[in-house]
Design a protein around this motif. Structure first.
Motif, PDB file in Angstrom:
ATOM      1  N   VAL A   1       0.884  -1.127  -0.073  1.00  0.00           N
ATOM      2  CA  VAL A   1      -0.065   0.055   0.013  1.00  0.00           C
ATOM      3  C   VAL A   1       0.786   1.228  -0.075  1.00  0.00           C
ATOM      4  N   ARG A   2       2.060   1.338   0.914  1.00  0.00           N
ATOM      5  CA  ARG A   2       2.957   2.526   0.765  1.00  0.00           C
ATOM      6  C   ARG A   2       4.345   1.917   0.459  1.00  0.00           C
ATOM      7  N   PRO A   3       4.539   1.569  -0.689  1.00  0.00           N
ATOM      8  CA  PRO A   3       5.817   1.092  -0.917  1.00  0.00           C
ATOM      9  C   PRO A   3       6.926   2.274  -0.760  1.00  0.00           C
ATOM     10  N   PHE A   4       6.683   3.250  -0.816  1.00  0.00           N
ATOM     11  CA  PHE A   4       7.877   4.349  -0.495  1.00  0.00           C
ATOM     12  C   PHE A   4       8.014   4.484   1.011  1.00  0.00           C
ATOM     13  N   GLY A   5       6.938   4.647   1.622  1.00  0.00           N
ATOM     14  CA  GLY A   5       7.199   4.587   3.091  1.00  0.00           C
ATOM     15  C   GLY A   5       7.577   3.186   3.808  1.00  0.00           C
ATOM     16  N   HIS A   6       7.295   2.266   3.081  1.00  0.00           N
ATOM     17  CA  HIS A   6       7.892   0.891   3.721  1.00  0.00           C
ATOM     18  C   HIS A   6       9.571   0.709   3.410  1.00  0.00           C
ATOM     19  N   ARG A   7       9.769   1.434   2.441  1.00  0.00           N
ATOM     20  CA  ARG A   7      11.373   1.327   2.009  1.00  0.00           C
ATOM     21  C   ARG A   7      12.193   2.662   3.313  1.00  0.00           C
ATOM     22  N   GLN A   8      11.489   3.288   3.815  1.00  0.00           N
ATOM     23  CA  GLN A   8      12.055   4.064   4.595  1.00  0.00           C
ATOM     24  C   GLN A   8      12.006   3.901   6.177  1.00  0.00           C
ATOM     25  N   LEU A   9      11.371   2.571   6.449  1.00  0.00           N
ATOM     26  CA  LEU A   9      11.275   2.099   7.717  1.00  0.00           C
ATOM     27  C   LEU A   9      12.489   1.918   8.307  1.00  0.00           C
ATOM     28  N   SER A  10      12.465   2.183   9.510  1.00  0.00           N
ATOM     29  CA  SER A  10      13.855   2.172  10.253  1.00  0.00           C
ATOM     30  C   SER A  10      14.162   0.721  10.686  1.00  0.00           C
ATOM     31  N   LEU A  11      15.381   0.322  11.210  1.00  0.00           N
ATOM     32  CA  LEU A  11      15.672  -0.980  11.699  1.00  0.00           C
ATOM     33  C   LEU A  11      14.952  -1.315  13.037  1.00  0.00           C
ATOM     34  N   LYS A  12      14.777  -0.120  13.884  1.00  0.00           N
ATOM     35  CA  LYS A  12      13.950  -0.202  15.130  1.00  0.00           C
ATOM     36  C   LYS A  12      12.876  -0.677  14.837  1.00  0.00           C
ATOM     37  N   ALA A  13      12.178  -0.138  13.975  1.00  0.00           N
ATOM     38  CA  ALA A  13      10.763  -0.556  13.696  1.00  0.00           C
ATOM     39  C   ALA A  13      10.535  -2.197  13.276  1.00  0.00           C
ATOM     40  N   LEU A  14      11.521  -2.505  12.579  1.00  0.00           N
ATOM     41  CA  LEU A  14      11.810  -3.905  12.102  1.00  0.00           C
ATOM     42  C   LEU A  14      11.923  -5.031  13.501  1.00  0.00           C
ATOM     43  N   LEU A  15      12.889  -4.242  14.252  1.00  0.00           N
ATOM     44  CA  LEU A  15      13.091  -5.014  15.474  1.00  0.00           C
ATOM     45  C   LEU A  15      11.802  -5.299  16.498  1.00  0.00           C
ATOM     46  N   VAL A  16      11.157  -4.049  16.523  1.00  0.00           N
ATOM     47  CA  VAL A  16       9.848  -4.062  17.246  1.00  0.00           C
ATOM     48  C   VAL A  16       8.919  -5.074  16.609  1.00  0.00           C
ATOM     49  N   SER A  17       8.834  -5.181  15.563  1.00  0.00           N
ATOM     50  CA  SER A  17       7.951  -6.052  14.877  1.00  0.00           C
ATOM     51  C   SER A  17       8.264  -7.430  15.000  1.00  0.00           C
ATOM     52  N   MET A  18       9.599  -7.711  15.112  1.00  0.00           N
ATOM     53  CA  MET A  18       9.938  -9.146  15.444  1.00  0.00           C
ATOM     54  C   MET A  18       9.959  -9.459  16.969  1.00  0.00           C
ATOM     55  N   VAL A  19       9.923  -8.718  18.093  1.00  0.00           N
ATOM     56  CA  VAL A  19       9.719  -8.933  19.290  1.00  0.00           C
ATOM     57  C   VAL A  19       8.445  -8.775  19.616  1.00  0.00           C
ATOM     58  N   THR A  20       7.340  -8.220  19.141  1.00  0.00           N
ATOM     59  CA  THR A  20       6.067  -8.072  19.618  1.00  0.00           C
ATOM     60  C   THR A  20       5.307  -9.320  19.596  1.00  0.00           C
ATOM     61  N   PRO A  21       5.502 -10.265  18.845  1.00  0.00           N
ATOM     62  CA  PRO A  21       4.758 -11.476  18.648  1.00  0.00           C
ATOM     63  C   PRO A  21       5.417 -12.557  19.974  1.00  0.00           C
ATOM     64  N   TRP A  22       6.597 -12.393  20.148  1.00  0.00           N
ATOM     65  CA  TRP A  22       7.095 -13.159  21.395  1.00  0.00           C
ATOM     66  C   TRP A  22       6.314 -12.511  22.696  1.00  0.00           C
ATOM     67  N   ILE A  23       6.599 -11.443  22.983  1.00  0.00           N
ATOM     68  CA  ILE A  23       5.624 -10.775  23.916  1.00  0.00           C
ATOM     69  C   ILE A  23       4.400 -11.127  24.079  1.00  0.00           C
ATOM     70  N   LEU A  24       3.555 -11.066  23.006  1.00  0.00           N
ATOM     71  CA  LEU A  24       2.171 -11.220  22.935  1.00  0.00           C
ATOM     72  C   LEU A  24       1.875 -12.527  23.402  1.00  0.00           C
ATOM     73  N   SER A  25       2.610 -13.427  22.822  1.00  0.00           N
ATOM     74  CA  SER A  25       2.633 -14.917  22.993  1.00  0.00           C
ATOM     75  C   SER A  25       2.729 -15.435  24.619  1.00  0.00           C
ATOM     76  N   SER A  26       3.863 -14.757  25.045  1.00  0.00           N
ATOM     77  CA  SER A  26       4.386 -14.874  26.309  1.00  0.00           C
ATOM     78  C   SER A  26       3.197 -14.566  27.195  1.00  0.00           C
ATOM     79  N   VAL A  27       2.564 -13.274  27.078  1.00  0.00           N
ATOM     80  CA  VAL A  27       1.734 -12.838  27.946  1.00  0.00           C
ATOM     81  C   VAL A  27       0.411 -13.720  27.944  1.00  0.00           C
TER      82      VAL A  27
END
Length: 271
Positions: free
Chosen positions: A109-135
């Motif tokens: 939907v937002r290809p240009f904005g997606h290319r501008q995503l920071s590494l921090k945002a990607l790391l958050v997206s990786m950690v979030t499923p583990w936190i939610l499942s542990s909760v």
């Protein structure tokens, strides 16, 4: 010995499945960690493979020892431990698939904005499923969170993933209408194939989880239905665990670069 409680056939089936899950996801992680695959779209796939690997290492062996009564003298604390790891590993995989679908939706939907995503945002997206499942797993362990509620929690992200890929599919169809086949870029075709492959992984998860989810929802409202034969119960649970192995087969079939890199591990080729 109660043959319904300790069945060598089902013990062997689950043991083979655990071995396939461990082998398949270990190879997936080893391949995705190679230099050519160290790209942002593959980070979440590595996290997904790790979640599936834990299913083979923790959840399936505990199921064999507790539910098939292979180790009848295990302490009473073993069952809550199994419930925790079974929910934690399963939901980690499902939540990661959902995050992947939302990331792909953002890219479509937002290809240009997606290319501008920071590494921090990607790391958050990786950690979030583990936190939610542990909760969720911890709440199930400490409080009387019904299994039906856990099932609904697992089905909701799967439905979200399906909806996300439906929107992506509509986006791809729209682009195909605007561009004739001669001018479609190689990158666009590659992105479309990548999204289709991830849709297949989500569909596989949905198919393998649905019998388990439906059976538990039925059991919640029908006490007499719980007296189901052990063969049916084991078949449903084995199908659910199959979800943690099928992604490896999909990657091998759908990603030529993954297949070549994996085969090179055994042949010694550096191509």
């Amino acid at each position: 010995m109660d043959f319904n409680r300790w069945n060598p056939f089902w013990t062997a089936c689950f043991a083979v499945m655990a071995s396939l899950i461990i082998a398949g996801n270990s190879l997936t992680i080893a391949t995705l960690l190679k230099k050519k695959f160290r790209k942002r779209p593959h980070f979440l796939l590595t996290s997904l493979a790790f979640a599936d690997l834990l299913v083979g290492i923790c959840a399936v062996p505990l199921y064999i020892n507790i539910n098939l009564n292979v180790s009848p003298h295990l302490p009473s604390q073993a069952t809550p431990i199994f419930n925790f790891f079974d929910i934690f590993t399963g939901l980690s995989s499902i939540f990661t698939l959902t995050i992947i679908s939302l990331v792909r939706l953002h890219a479509a939907v937002r290809p240009f904005g997606h290319r501008q995503l920071s590494l921090k945002a990607l790391l958050v997206s990786m950690v979030t499923p583990w936190i939610l499942s542990s909760v969720v797993a911890s709440i199930r362990l400490v409080h009387s969170l019904g299994l039906t509620t856990v099932i609904l929690i697992s089905l909701t992200p799967l439905m979200t993933s399906c909806s996300a890929y439906f929107v992506i599919w509509l986006k791809v169809i729209n682009v195909h209408r605007k561009l004739n086949s001669s001018i479609r870029s190689f990158k666009h075709k590659k992105e479309a194939r990548f999204s289709k492959t991830l849709l297949l992984t989500t569909a596989a998860s949905f198919i393998t989880w649905m019998p388990f989810a439906c059976s538990n929802i039925v059991f919640a409202g029908c006490s007499s239905c719980k007296k189901i034969h052990v063969g049916a119960t084991c078949t449903i649970k084995l199908l659910q665990y199959t979800n943690s192995f099928v992604n490896f087969l999909i990657y091998f079939y759908r990603f030529p670069s993954f297949r070549r890199a994996l085969l090179s591990t055994f042949t010694g080729s550096r191509k």
